[in-house]
Design a protein around this motif. Structure first.
Motif, short mmCIF file in Angstrom:
data_model
loop_
_atom_site.label_atom_id
_atom_site.label_comp_id
_atom_site.label_asym_id
_atom_site.label_seq_id
_atom_site.Cartn_x
_atom_site.Cartn_y
_atom_site.Cartn_z
N ASP A 1 0.88 -1.15 0.07
CA ASP A 1 -0.04 0.11 0.18
C ASP A 1 0.80 1.39 -0.16
O ASP A 1 1.12 1.82 1.09
CB ASP A 1 -0.85 -0.06 1.26
CG ASP A 1 -1.88 1.04 1.24
OD1 ASP A 1 -1.77 2.09 0.56
OD2 ASP A 1 -2.63 1.33 2.41
N GLU B 1 0.46 4.30 -0.89
CA GLU B 1 -0.05 5.64 -0.50
C GLU B 1 0.21 5.79 0.95
O GLU B 1 0.38 6.74 1.36
CB GLU B 1 -1.72 5.49 -0.81
CG GLU B 1 -2.30 6.86 -0.81
CD GLU B 1 -3.71 6.89 -0.84
OE1 GLU B 1 -4.65 7.58 -0.39
OE2 GLU B 1 -4.21 5.89 -1.53
N THR B 2 -0.12 4.61 1.84
CA THR B 2 0.25 4.73 3.16
C THR B 2 1.55 4.92 3.57
O THR B 2 1.75 5.56 4.41
CB THR B 2 -0.56 3.43 3.92
OG1 THR B 2 -2.01 3.27 3.60
CG2 THR B 2 -0.37 3.31 5.26
N GLU C 1 2.48 8.53 3.03
CA GLU C 1 1.90 9.35 3.91
C GLU C 1 2.92 9.41 5.46
O GLU C 1 3.05 10.33 5.77
CB GLU C 1 0.36 9.10 4.08
CG GLU C 1 -0.20 9.96 5.20
CD GLU C 1 -1.45 9.29 5.67
OE1 GLU C 1 -1.53 9.07 7.06
OE2 GLU C 1 -2.23 9.20 5.13
N ASP D 1 5.38 6.86 -7.81
CA ASP D 1 5.25 7.07 -6.31
C ASP D 1 6.63 7.82 -5.89
O ASP D 1 6.36 8.57 -4.84
CB ASP D 1 5.75 5.60 -5.92
CG ASP D 1 4.55 4.57 -5.84
OD1 ASP D 1 3.21 5.22 -5.60
OD2 ASP D 1 4.69 3.48 -6.14
N LYS E 1 4.96 11.20 -6.00
CA LYS E 1 3.94 11.45 -4.92
C LYS E 1 4.86 11.65 -3.67
O LYS E 1 4.59 12.59 -2.95
CB LYS E 1 3.20 10.41 -4.69
CG LYS E 1 1.99 10.48 -5.92
CD LYS E 1 1.18 8.96 -5.48
CE LYS E 1 0.44 8.46 -6.73
NZ LYS E 1 0.14 7.10 -6.83
N THR F 1 4.84 15.07 -1.21
CA THR F 1 4.28 15.11 0.15
C THR F 1 5.18 15.64 0.85
O THR F 1 4.86 16.43 1.71
CB THR F 1 4.23 13.38 0.51
OG1 THR F 1 3.07 12.96 -0.50
CG2 THR F 1 3.62 13.19 1.95
N ARG G 1 -5.63 15.60 3.02
CA ARG G 1 -5.58 14.12 3.10
C ARG G 1 -7.19 13.60 3.36
O ARG G 1 -7.97 12.86 2.92
CB ARG G 1 -4.86 13.38 3.87
CG ARG G 1 -3.36 13.65 3.24
CD ARG G 1 -2.86 12.56 2.12
NE ARG G 1 -2.86 11.15 2.75
CZ ARG G 1 -3.54 9.77 1.90
NH1 ARG G 1 -3.81 10.16 0.65
NH2 ARG G 1 -3.03 8.61 2.44
#
Length: 338
Positions: A123, A125-126, A129, A250, A253, A257, A272
């Motif tokens: 995952d 995205e997690t 973050e 990624d 991203k 971030t 978010r």
């Protein structure tokens, strides 16, 4: 007298890592009685149909250390582990939220990182973050706790589950080698870093990602804020536009971030949360993760940014997009409507 004690309790919580004032929405409750709380939770779990509201009312309004005391008293009374009892009594998003509250912030972050790399597929995205938004102090504590909980090194799991430049950036961040903020502003170094970012990216064919990674992962946040400002003197694009032009997927991203968190971390979390509740199907996991992980750190600041940028309070947004016991728990953790 009670009011004075409550104010003192809040003041002792008011400073977190990196000299930043802490702004939690969940603080220790005054007049705390763990035996009484444990007895009420035992009754709530034993009740036919389970009294979720009572469980929520107690556990969302106690600090992490107070919840640990309740768990200790519960085990003495019921002769069983509170976490196991809650697992058996609750389900779905509410279960995930309440079980999250039974961990310390670092334990919760470590568990979320572990589950983002568990099983087939990562995952990302997690992972992005959590690794890109945590401070050096938070990452060092997460690594320590990760080792204790899973008997593995976080770095090893990250490198096993990611690849290429994306893996290199995450590993550089997880190593937590970021400089401490300095009282002395080094203008020469700011200029050198701004020029290096430009020459390693927009000013050449292909991107020297290694240079970008070392600057993004090793310089202090105040230094990088000035570097991004200075960068505009060299590049026709600002740092975010440059990232979008130079890297993809990624890696893009992750760099974005990092910049967003350095510019305004609380706005990043607010955005978010807003994105997670935009569509008809709410991304419960994202909402739970941010609210549980920040409620004893800086959720009050996240609520302020949310209202300032999205025209309504986080409380109202949760009210509109969630329902039932899960909604009640989230609203309690928000600390009321602002």
């Amino acid at each position: 007298m009670a009011l004075v004690s409550e104010i003192l309790t809040k003041l002792t919580l008011s400073y977190g890592g990196e000299g930043e004032p802490k702004c939690p929405t969940v603080v220790p409750v005054y007049d705390f009685n763990p035996e009484e709380d444990a007895a009420k939770i035992e009754t709530a779990i034993k009740t036919k149909g389970i009294d979720e509201q009572k469980i929520i009312e107690i556990l969302t309004k106690r600090s992490c250390s107070q919840r640990a005391e309740i768990a200790f008293e519960y085990e003495k009374r019921a002769k069983k582990d509170l976490v196991s009892a809650l697992k058996g009594a609750l389900s779905g998003s509410l279960e995930h939220l309440i079980l999250g509250l039974m961990k310390s912030t670092a334990q919760y972050d470590a568990s979320e990182l572990k589950s983002s790399m568990k099983g087939l597929g990562t995952d990302e995205e997690t992972l992005i973050e959590m690794v890109c938004s945590r401070s050096k102090e938070e990452l060092m504590e997460i690594k320590k706790v990760y080792r204790e909980m899973f008997k593995k090194e976080l770095e090893k799991d990250v490198s096993g589950d990611t690849s290429g430049d994306f893996a290199k950036l995450l590993l550089a961040l997880v190593q937590a080698k970021r400089d401490e903020p300095s009282n002395v502003v080094d203008y020469e170094k700011i200029d050198n870093d701004a020029r290096s970012l430009y020459e390693a990216g927009v000013n050449r064919k292909g991107t020297d990602v290694t240079t970008w990674i070392s600057i993004f992962s090793e310089r202090s946040v105040p230094h990088l804020q000035k570097v991004f400002e200075r960068y505009k003197r060299y590049s026709p694009y600002d740092i975010k536009e440059s990232i979008r032009k130079e890297v993809k997927g990624d890696l893009e991203k992750s760099f974005l971030t990092l910049v967003e968190c350095m510019e305004n971390k609380h706005l990043y979390f607010a955005s978010r949360l807003n994105d997670a509740m935009k569509s008809k199907s709410v991304k419960d996991k994202v909402v739970t993760r941010i609210i549980v992980s920040r409620c004893e750190v800086d959720l009050m600041k996240v609520c302020t940014e949310f209202k300032r940028n999205f025209g309504k309070s986080l409380y109202q947004t949760i009210l509109e997009h969630t329902k039932g016991d899960y909604q009640r728990a989230l609203l309690n953790l928000c600390g009321g409507d602002d």
